[in-house]
Design a protein around this motif. Structure first.
Motif, PDB file in Angstrom:
ATOM      1  N   GLY A 191       0.800  -1.219   0.000  1.00 13.67           N
ATOM      2  CA  GLY A 191       0.000   0.000   0.000  1.00 13.67           C
ATOM      3  C   GLY A 191       0.832   1.269   0.000  1.00 13.67           C
ATOM      4  O   GLY A 191       0.306   2.361   0.182  1.00 13.67           O
ATOM      5  N   ALA A 192       2.143   1.143  -0.208  1.00 15.07           N
ATOM      6  CA  ALA A 192       3.018   2.322  -0.219  1.00 15.07           C
ATOM      7  C   ALA A 192       2.841   3.081  -1.527  1.00 15.07           C
ATOM      8  O   ALA A 192       2.464   2.522  -2.550  1.00 15.07           O
ATOM      9  N   ARG A 193       3.118   4.342  -1.467  1.00 13.63           N
ATOM     10  CA  ARG A 193       3.016   5.201  -2.638  1.00 13.63           C
ATOM     11  C   ARG A 193       4.421   5.455  -3.184  1.00 13.63           C
ATOM     12  O   ARG A 193       5.335   5.777  -2.434  1.00 13.63           O
ATOM     13  N   THR A 194       4.576   5.312  -4.480  1.00 13.23           N
ATOM     14  CA  THR A 194       5.865   5.563  -5.124  1.00 13.23           C
ATOM     15  C   THR A 194       5.686   6.681  -6.135  1.00 13.23           C
ATOM     16  O   THR A 194       4.925   6.545  -7.088  1.00 13.23           O
ATOM     17  N   GLU A 195       6.359   7.786  -5.906  1.00 12.07           N
ATOM     18  CA  GLU A 195       6.295   8.926  -6.833  1.00 12.07           C
ATOM     19  C   GLU A 195       7.188   8.637  -8.040  1.00 12.07           C
ATOM     20  O   GLU A 195       8.352   8.256  -7.878  1.00 12.07           O
ATOM     21  N   ALA A 196       6.651   8.839  -9.225  1.00 14.59           N
ATOM     22  CA  ALA A 196       7.402   8.555 -10.452  1.00 14.59           C
ATOM     23  C   ALA A 196       8.701   9.356 -10.504  1.00 14.59           C
ATOM     24  O   ALA A 196       9.751   8.827 -10.876  1.00 14.59           O
ATOM     25  N   GLY A 197       8.651  10.614 -10.125  1.00 19.63           N
ATOM     26  CA  GLY A 197       9.855  11.454 -10.166  1.00 19.63           C
ATOM     27  C   GLY A 197      10.941  10.961  -9.231  1.00 19.63           C
ATOM     28  O   GLY A 197      12.124  10.988  -9.571  1.00 19.63           O
ATOM     29  N   ASN A 198      10.551  10.511  -8.041  1.00 19.64           N
ATOM     30  CA  ASN A 198      11.536   9.981  -7.090  1.00 19.64           C
ATOM     31  C   ASN A 198      12.141   8.685  -7.607  1.00 19.64           C
ATOM     32  O   ASN A 198      13.342   8.441  -7.475  1.00 19.64           O
ATOM     33  N   PHE A 199      11.302   7.830  -8.188  1.00 14.06           N
ATOM     34  CA  PHE A 199      11.781   6.555  -8.709  1.00 14.06           C
ATOM     35  C   PHE A 199      12.717   6.785  -9.893  1.00 14.06           C
ATOM     36  O   PHE A 199      13.764   6.160 -10.016  1.00 14.06           O
ATOM     37  N   ARG A 200      12.342   7.726 -10.763  1.00 15.30           N
ATOM     38  CA  ARG A 200      13.187   8.062 -11.915  1.00 15.30           C
ATOM     39  C   ARG A 200      14.525   8.633 -11.443  1.00 15.30           C
ATOM     40  O   ARG A 200      15.581   8.297 -11.975  1.00 15.30           O
ATOM     41  N   ALA A 201      14.487   9.482 -10.401  1.00 12.08           N
ATOM     42  CA  ALA A 201      15.730  10.051  -9.868  1.00 12.08           C
ATOM     43  C   ALA A 201      16.628   8.960  -9.285  1.00 12.08           C
ATOM     44  O   ALA A 201      17.850   8.995  -9.454  1.00 12.08           O
ATOM     45  N   LEU A 202      16.025   7.992  -8.608  1.00  7.89           N
ATOM     46  CA  LEU A 202      16.810   6.873  -8.076  1.00  7.89           C
ATOM     47  C   LEU A 202      17.526   6.152  -9.218  1.00  7.89           C
ATOM     48  O   LEU A 202      18.717   5.862  -9.139  1.00  7.89           O
ATOM     49  N   ILE A 203      16.815   5.909 -10.292  1.00  5.79           N
ATOM     50  CA  ILE A 203      17.414   5.204 -11.432  1.00  5.79           C
ATOM     51  C   ILE A 203      18.479   6.069 -12.105  1.00  5.79           C
ATOM     52  O   ILE A 203      19.614   5.634 -12.300  1.00  5.79           O
ATOM     53  N   ASP A 204      18.135   7.302 -12.447  1.00 12.04           N
ATOM     54  CA  ASP A 204      19.044   8.143 -13.224  1.00 12.04           C
ATOM     55  C   ASP A 204      20.223   8.682 -12.425  1.00 12.04           C
ATOM     56  O   ASP A 204      21.336   8.737 -12.925  1.00 12.04           O
ATOM     57  N   LYS A 205      20.000   9.094 -11.180  1.00 13.58           N
ATOM     58  CA  LYS A 205      21.069   9.744 -10.420  1.00 13.58           C
ATOM     59  C   LYS A 205      21.903   8.786  -9.590  1.00 13.58           C
ATOM     60  O   LYS A 205      23.051   9.067  -9.281  1.00 13.58           O
ATOM     61  N   THR A 206      21.329   7.657  -9.205  1.00 15.22           N
ATOM     62  CA  THR A 206      22.069   6.741  -8.353  1.00 15.22           C
ATOM     63  C   THR A 206      22.486   5.479  -9.094  1.00 15.22           C
ATOM     64  O   THR A 206      23.649   5.122  -9.120  1.00 15.22           O
ATOM     65  N   ILE A 207      21.530   4.814  -9.705  1.00 10.49           N
ATOM     66  CA  ILE A 207      21.828   3.525 -10.329  1.00 10.49           C
ATOM     67  C   ILE A 207      22.678   3.691 -11.582  1.00 10.49           C
ATOM     68  O   ILE A 207      23.733   3.075 -11.704  1.00 10.49           O
ATOM     69  N   ARG A 208      22.240   4.536 -12.522  1.00 12.13           N
ATOM     70  CA  ARG A 208      23.010   4.689 -13.762  1.00 12.13           C
ATOM     71  C   ARG A 208      24.412   5.211 -13.479  1.00 12.13           C
ATOM     72  O   ARG A 208      25.386   4.748 -14.069  1.00 12.13           O
ATOM     73  N   SER A 209      24.524   6.196 -12.611  1.00 13.57           N
ATOM     74  CA  SER A 209      25.838   6.795 -12.358  1.00 13.57           C
ATOM     75  C   SER A 209      26.778   5.855 -11.612  1.00 13.57           C
ATOM     76  O   SER A 209      27.989   6.006 -11.687  1.00 13.57           O
ATOM     77  N   SER A 210      26.240   4.865 -10.907  1.00 16.49           N
ATOM     78  CA  SER A 210      27.099   3.941 -10.155  1.00 16.49           C
ATOM     79  C   SER A 210      27.718   2.868 -11.042  1.00 16.49           C
ATOM     80  O   SER A 210      28.681   2.221 -10.663  1.00 16.49           O
ATOM     81  N   LEU A 211      27.135   2.659 -12.234  1.00 15.71           N
ATOM     82  CA  LEU A 211      27.559   1.595 -13.146  1.00 15.71           C
ATOM     83  C   LEU A 211      27.444   0.216 -12.505  1.00 15.71           C
ATOM     84  O   LEU A 211      28.103  -0.734 -12.915  1.00 15.71           O
ATOM     85  N   ALA A 212      26.597   0.099 -11.482  1.00 13.13           N
ATOM     86  CA  ALA A 212      26.391  -1.188 -10.805  1.00 13.13           C
ATOM     87  C   ALA A 212      25.669  -2.148 -11.727  1.00 13.13           C
ATOM     88  O   ALA A 212      24.921  -1.742 -12.609  1.00 13.13           O
ATOM     89  N   ARG A 213      25.872  -3.427 -11.512  1.00 16.14           N
ATOM     90  CA  ARG A 213      25.228  -4.459 -12.327  1.00 16.14           C
ATOM     91  C   ARG A 213      24.008  -5.055 -11.635  1.00 16.14           C
ATOM     92  O   ARG A 213      23.231  -5.766 -12.236  1.00 16.14           O
ATOM     93  N   ARG A 214      23.862  -4.790 -10.320  1.00 13.30           N
ATOM     94  CA  ARG A 214      22.714  -5.308  -9.569  1.00 13.30           C
ATOM     95  C   ARG A 214      22.426  -4.350  -8.421  1.00 13.30           C
ATOM     96  O   ARG A 214      23.280  -3.562  -8.020  1.00 13.30           O
ATOM     97  N   LEU A 215      21.241  -4.419  -7.884  1.00  9.60           N
ATOM     98  CA  LEU A 215      20.794  -3.484  -6.859  1.00  9.60           C
ATOM     99  C   LEU A 215      21.681  -3.491  -5.618  1.00  9.60           C
ATOM    100  O   LEU A 215      21.934  -2.449  -5.026  1.00  9.60           O
ATOM    101  N   GLU A 216      22.179  -4.652  -5.245  1.00 11.41           N
ATOM    102  CA  GLU A 216      23.015  -4.762  -4.046  1.00 11.41           C
ATOM    103  C   GLU A 216      24.313  -3.972  -4.160  1.00 11.41           C
ATOM    104  O   GLU A 216      24.939  -3.637  -3.159  1.00 11.41           O
ATOM    105  N   ASP A 217      24.739  -3.655  -5.381  1.00 12.31           N
ATOM    106  CA  ASP A 217      25.999  -2.948  -5.598  1.00 12.31           C
ATOM    107  C   ASP A 217      25.842  -1.432  -5.638  1.00 12.31           C
ATOM    108  O   ASP A 217      26.825  -0.712  -5.736  1.00 12.31           O
ATOM    109  N   VAL A 218      24.617  -0.933  -5.566  1.00 15.35           N
ATOM    110  CA  VAL A 218      24.377   0.507  -5.610  1.00 15.35           C
ATOM    111  C   VAL A 218      24.737   1.110  -4.262  1.00 15.35           C
ATOM    112  O   VAL A 218      24.293   0.624  -3.224  1.00 15.35           O
ATOM    113  N   PRO A 219      25.542   2.175  -4.249  1.00 19.21           N
ATOM    114  CA  PRO A 219      25.920   2.793  -2.984  1.00 19.21           C
ATOM    115  C   PRO A 219      24.752   3.504  -2.312  1.00 19.21           C
ATOM    116  O   PRO A 219      24.183   4.420  -2.876  1.00 19.21           O
ATOM    117  N   ASP A 220      24.359   3.020  -1.145  1.00 19.57           N
ATOM    118  CA  ASP A 220      23.349   3.626  -0.269  1.00 19.57           C
ATOM    119  C   ASP A 220      22.065   4.057  -0.976  1.00 19.57           C
ATOM    120  O   ASP A 220      21.703   5.228  -0.953  1.00 19.57           O
TER     121      ASP A 220
END
Length: 141
Positions: A102-131
């Motif tokens: 029942g949690a709410r996920t804002e599209a902008g926050n989710f997109r920021a997580l992907i674009d600013k954290t995941i893509r920039s980390s070059l991680a191959r899986r979620l466990e490798d993303v820094p914080d």
């Protein structure tokens, strides 16, 4: 450029007139837009606009930027393009889990997580993303 020499109607009806081929996809891995220029790196307008200035910056790594630049999505669109398959599966599973709780996920926050954290980390899986928890907005999943 070759001049046709007739009216617009004649031009449009002429079977020898063919459209030019497209330039293909934007070279930014995450982008789903079509390229609008072919001078060197093929980029869409939103990615092409800042590119010349970025290229002049000392130490700019064009290959890394093309792999990690944000998708340029808008509205509620979230771009998963270019993410490793495992990441895609993990993110969708996590989103589904949040929805079931029942949690709410804002599209902008989710997109920021992907674009600013995941893509920039070059991680191959979620466990490798820094914080990744530091990117969570209060009251969201």
């Amino acid at each position: 450029m070759i001049k046709h020499g007739g009216t617009l109607e004649e031009f449009l009806a002429d079977p020898s007139v063919k459209g030019l081929p497209g330039l293909g996809d934007c070279s930014v891995l995450a982008c789903n837009r079509q390229a609008v220029n072919e001078s060197g790196t093929r980029l869409c307008h939103p990615h092409g606009k800042p590119f010349p200035a970025l290229r002049r910056e000392p130490g700019f790594d064009e290959e890394e930027w093309l792999r990690t630049a944000p998708s340029g999505s808008f509205g509620i669109e979230i771009g998963f393009r270019g993410l490793p398959g495992l990441f895609f599966a993990q993110l969708l599973f996590g989103l589904q889990h949040c929805c079931h709780r029942g949690a709410r996920t804002e599209a902008g926050n989710f997109r920021a997580l992907i674009d600013k954290t995941i893509r920039s980390s070059l991680a191959r899986r979620l466990e490798d993303v820094p914080d990744p928890v530091a990117n969570k907005a209060p009251g969201s999943c």
